[in-house]
Design a protein around this motif. Structure first.
Motif, PDB file in Angstrom:
ATOM      1  N   ALA A   5       4.466  43.773 -36.147  1.00 16.55           N
ATOM      2  CA  ALA A   5       3.744  44.346 -35.003  1.00 16.55           C
ATOM      3  C   ALA A   5       2.282  44.586 -35.365  1.00 16.55           C
ATOM      4  O   ALA A   5       1.395  44.399 -34.526  1.00 16.55           O
ATOM      5  N   GLY A   6       2.027  44.979 -36.603  1.00 20.08           N
ATOM      6  CA  GLY A   6       0.648  45.137 -37.065  1.00 20.08           C
ATOM      7  C   GLY A   6      -0.091  43.812 -37.096  1.00 20.08           C
ATOM      8  O   GLY A   6      -1.270  43.727 -36.727  1.00 20.08           O
ATOM      9  N   LEU A   7       0.597  42.766 -37.520  1.00 17.16           N
ATOM     10  CA  LEU A   7      -0.025  41.437 -37.518  1.00 17.16           C
ATOM     11  C   LEU A   7      -0.287  40.952 -36.088  1.00 17.16           C
ATOM     12  O   LEU A   7      -1.317  40.315 -35.828  1.00 17.16           O
ATOM     13  N   LEU A   8       0.629  41.233 -35.176  1.00 21.73           N
ATOM     14  CA  LEU A   8       0.409  40.888 -33.772  1.00 21.73           C
ATOM     15  C   LEU A   8      -0.832  41.610 -33.254  1.00 21.73           C
ATOM     16  O   LEU A   8      -1.663  41.029 -32.557  1.00 21.73           O
ATOM     17  N   TRP A   9      -0.955  42.878 -33.586  1.00 21.32           N
ATOM     18  CA  TRP A   9      -2.104  43.684 -33.182  1.00 21.32           C
ATOM     19  C   TRP A   9      -3.409  43.061 -33.695  1.00 21.32           C
ATOM     20  O   TRP A   9      -4.386  42.914 -32.953  1.00 21.32           O
ATOM     21  N   ALA A  10      -3.414  42.660 -34.963  1.00 24.88           N
ATOM     22  CA  ALA A  10      -4.600  42.036 -35.554  1.00 24.88           C
ATOM     23  C   ALA A  10      -4.900  40.696 -34.879  1.00 24.88           C
ATOM     24  O   ALA A  10      -6.065  40.367 -34.611  1.00 24.88           O
ATOM     25  N   ALA A  11      -3.854  39.929 -34.586  1.00 24.52           N
ATOM     26  CA  ALA A  11      -4.045  38.629 -33.922  1.00 24.52           C
ATOM     27  C   ALA A  11      -4.592  38.820 -32.511  1.00 24.52           C
ATOM     28  O   ALA A  11      -5.453  38.048 -32.062  1.00 24.52           O
ATOM     29  N   GLN A  12      -4.113  39.840 -31.815  1.00 28.51           N
ATOM     30  CA  GLN A  12      -4.623  40.117 -30.473  1.00 28.51           C
ATOM     31  C   GLN A  12      -6.116  40.446 -30.533  1.00 28.51           C
ATOM     32  O   GLN A  12      -6.892  39.959 -29.699  1.00 28.51           O
ATOM     33  N   LEU A  13      -6.516  41.285 -31.489  1.00 25.36           N
ATOM     34  CA  LEU A  13      -7.927  41.640 -31.624  1.00 25.36           C
ATOM     35  C   LEU A  13      -8.767  40.395 -31.915  1.00 25.36           C
ATOM     36  O   LEU A  13      -9.825  40.193 -31.308  1.00 25.36           O
ATOM     37  N   ALA A  14      -8.305  39.560 -32.828  1.00 22.30           N
ATOM     38  CA  ALA A  14      -9.052  38.345 -33.171  1.00 22.30           C
ATOM     39  C   ALA A  14      -9.188  37.436 -31.951  1.00 22.30           C
ATOM     40  O   ALA A  14     -10.262  36.870 -31.707  1.00 22.30           O
ATOM     41  N   ASN A  67      -3.343  48.393 -24.992  1.00 23.73           N
ATOM     42  CA  ASN A  67      -2.016  48.919 -24.740  1.00 23.73           C
ATOM     43  C   ASN A  67      -1.175  48.860 -26.010  1.00 23.73           C
ATOM     44  O   ASN A  67      -0.450  49.799 -26.338  1.00 23.73           O
ATOM     45  N   HIS A  68      -1.281  47.750 -26.733  1.00 28.61           N
ATOM     46  CA  HIS A  68      -0.516  47.617 -27.981  1.00 28.61           C
ATOM     47  C   HIS A  68      -0.996  48.643 -28.999  1.00 28.61           C
ATOM     48  O   HIS A  68      -0.183  49.214 -29.740  1.00 28.61           O
ATOM     49  N   GLN A  69      -2.289  48.896 -29.028  1.00 29.24           N
ATOM     50  CA  GLN A  69      -2.819  49.889 -29.954  1.00 29.24           C
ATOM     51  C   GLN A  69      -2.171  51.250 -29.701  1.00 29.24           C
ATOM     52  O   GLN A  69      -1.802  51.956 -30.636  1.00 29.24           O
ATOM     53  N   GLU A  70      -2.000  51.599 -28.436  1.00 25.26           N
ATOM     54  CA  GLU A  70      -1.368  52.873 -28.093  1.00 25.26           C
ATOM     55  C   GLU A  70       0.124  52.856 -28.413  1.00 25.26           C
ATOM     56  O   GLU A  70       0.658  53.812 -28.964  1.00 25.26           O
ATOM     57  N   ALA A  71       0.792  51.768 -28.064  1.00 27.45           N
ATOM     58  CA  ALA A  71       2.237  51.678 -28.278  1.00 27.45           C
ATOM     59  C   ALA A  71       2.591  51.589 -29.762  1.00 27.45           C
ATOM     60  O   ALA A  71       3.629  52.104 -30.197  1.00 27.45           O
ATOM     61  N   LEU A  72       1.732  50.951 -30.530  1.00 30.90           N
ATOM     62  CA  LEU A  72       2.008  50.756 -31.955  1.00 30.90           C
ATOM     63  C   LEU A  72       2.065  52.082 -32.706  1.00 30.90           C
ATOM     64  O   LEU A  72       2.869  52.232 -33.633  1.00 30.90           O
ATOM     65  N   LEU A  73       1.269  53.032 -32.315  1.00 31.51           N
ATOM     66  CA  LEU A  73       1.289  54.329 -32.987  1.00 31.51           C
ATOM     67  C   LEU A  73       2.662  54.995 -32.848  1.00 31.51           C
ATOM     68  O   LEU A  73       3.233  55.472 -33.832  1.00 31.51           O
ATOM     69  N   LEU A  74       3.203  55.002 -31.644  1.00 38.32           N
ATOM     70  CA  LEU A  74       4.522  55.603 -31.428  1.00 38.32           C
ATOM     71  C   LEU A  74       5.594  54.852 -32.216  1.00 38.32           C
ATOM     72  O   LEU A  74       6.450  55.464 -32.857  1.00 38.32           O
ATOM     73  N   PHE A  75       5.529  53.522 -32.199  1.00 41.67           N
ATOM     74  CA  PHE A  75       6.501  52.724 -32.937  1.00 41.67           C
ATOM     75  C   PHE A  75       6.382  52.984 -34.441  1.00 41.67           C
ATOM     76  O   PHE A  75       7.402  53.110 -35.141  1.00 41.67           O
ATOM     77  N   ALA A  76       5.163  53.090 -34.945  1.00 43.45           N
ATOM     78  CA  ALA A  76       4.962  53.356 -36.376  1.00 43.45           C
ATOM     79  C   ALA A  76       5.535  54.715 -36.766  1.00 43.45           C
ATOM     80  O   ALA A  76       6.174  54.851 -37.820  1.00 43.45           O
ATOM     81  N   VAL A  77       5.330  55.709 -35.926  1.00 45.62           N
ATOM     82  CA  VAL A  77       5.909  57.030 -36.188  1.00 45.62           C
ATOM     83  C   VAL A  77       7.430  56.927 -36.193  1.00 45.62           C
ATOM     84  O   VAL A  77       8.111  57.492 -37.067  1.00 45.62           O
ATOM     85  N   ALA A  78       7.989  56.202 -35.238  1.00 42.88           N
ATOM     86  CA  ALA A  78       9.445  56.073 -35.132  1.00 42.88           C
ATOM     87  C   ALA A  78      10.030  55.365 -36.350  1.00 42.88           C
ATOM     88  O   ALA A  78      11.018  55.832 -36.942  1.00 42.88           O
ATOM     89  N   VAL A  79       9.441  54.241 -36.737  1.00 45.52           N
ATOM     90  CA  VAL A  79       9.958  53.492 -37.891  1.00 45.52           C
ATOM     91  C   VAL A  79       9.793  54.310 -39.169  1.00 45.52           C
ATOM     92  O   VAL A  79      10.711  54.356 -40.001  1.00 45.52           O
ATOM     93  N   THR A  80       8.671  54.962 -39.323  1.00 46.81           N
ATOM     94  CA  THR A  80       8.453  55.792 -40.513  1.00 46.81           C
ATOM     95  C   THR A  80       9.469  56.917 -40.582  1.00 46.81           C
ATOM     96  O   THR A  80      10.045  57.199 -41.647  1.00 46.81           O
ATOM     97  N   THR A  81       9.721  57.552 -39.447  1.00 48.36           N
ATOM     98  CA  THR A  81      10.682  58.656 -39.410  1.00 48.36           C
ATOM     99  C   THR A  81      12.090  58.178 -39.730  1.00 48.36           C
ATOM    100  O   THR A  81      12.805  58.806 -40.527  1.00 48.36           O
ATOM    101  N   VAL A  82      12.494  57.068 -39.124  1.00 50.74           N
ATOM    102  CA  VAL A  82      13.822  56.504 -39.405  1.00 50.74           C
ATOM    103  C   VAL A  82      13.940  56.154 -40.888  1.00 50.74           C
ATOM    104  O   VAL A  82      14.952  56.452 -41.535  1.00 50.74           O
ATOM    105  N   THR A  83      12.902  55.543 -41.431  1.00 52.04           N
ATOM    106  CA  THR A  83      12.927  55.115 -42.837  1.00 52.04           C
ATOM    107  C   THR A  83      12.991  56.311 -43.782  1.00 52.04           C
ATOM    108  O   THR A  83      13.828  56.348 -44.705  1.00 52.04           O
ATOM    109  N   LEU A  84      12.122  57.292 -43.555  1.00 53.57           N
ATOM    110  CA  LEU A  84      12.107  58.459 -44.443  1.00 53.57           C
ATOM    111  C   LEU A  84      13.371  59.303 -44.321  1.00 53.57           C
ATOM    112  O   LEU A  84      13.778  59.946 -45.290  1.00 53.57           O
TER     113      LEU A  84
END
Length: 131
Positions: free
Chosen positions: A11-20, A60-77
Motif C-alpha cells: 500500500a505504501g508503494l501504491l501511494w508512492a506510485a500514485q504521487l509519481a 484519499n489514499h494518504q488519508e486511508a493509509l494512515l488508518l490502515f497502518a495503525v490497524a496493521v501495526t496494532t494487529v502485528t504488535l
C-alpha cells in the motif's frame, strides 16, 4: 514478514506510485517552472480533469493509509495475525488498487464501494486487535 505487513508495504508503494504519476502528469500539463518555484501564486492553468481526479485519489489514499497502518501495526504488535486479518489486509489492498481507476474514470458507485471496503477492512482489523 506477515501478510498484513506485506500488504502495508505494498500500500505504501501504491501511494508512492500514485504521487509519481500525479507529479509526472501535472508537470507535463503545467510545466516544471511552476513546480520548482515557491508556488506563491496559483498555477498558470488548472489541471486536466483526469489529473485532478488522480490527485484527489492520491490524497484519499494518504488519508486511508494512515488508518490502515495503525490497524496493521496494532494487529502485528498484539500478535493477532490470522487468516482473517491477512484476508482483510489483502481486501484493503485490492480495494485501494481498484479505487484509483474507479476515481480516474468516474465509475459510480464503484469508487465509493472500493473506498468503503478499504475503510471497513481497517476498522475490522482494529476491532480484531482489541479482542
Amino acid at each position: 514478514m506477515s501478510l498484513e505487513l506485506i500488504c502495508l508495504a505494498s500500500a505504501g508503494l501504491l501511494w508512492a506510485a500514485q504521487l509519481a504519476h500525479v507529479a509526472l502528469r501535472a508537470n507535463l500539463e503545467i510545466g516544471s517552472r511552476y513546480f520548482i518555484s515557491p508556488r506563491d501564486t496559483d498555477p498558470p492553468q488548472p489541471l486536466s480533469p483526469g489529473t485532478a481526479r488522480l490527485q484527489r485519489a492520491y490524497q484519499n489514499h494518504q488519508e486511508a493509509l494512515l488508518l490502515f497502518a495503525v490497524a496493521v501495526t496494532t494487529v502485528t504488535l498484539a500478535g493477532k495475525e490470522s487468516l482473517l486479518t491477512g484476508a482483510l489486509a489483502l481486501a484493503y489492498l485490492g480495494a485501494r488498487f481498484l479505487f484509483v481507476p474507479a476515481y480516474l474514470f468516474g465509475w459510480q458507485p464503484w469508487r465509493s464501494v472500493f473506498f468503503g471496503i478499504g475503510y471497513l477492512c481497517s476498522i475490522l482489523l482494529l476491532v480484531i486487535a482489541l479482542l
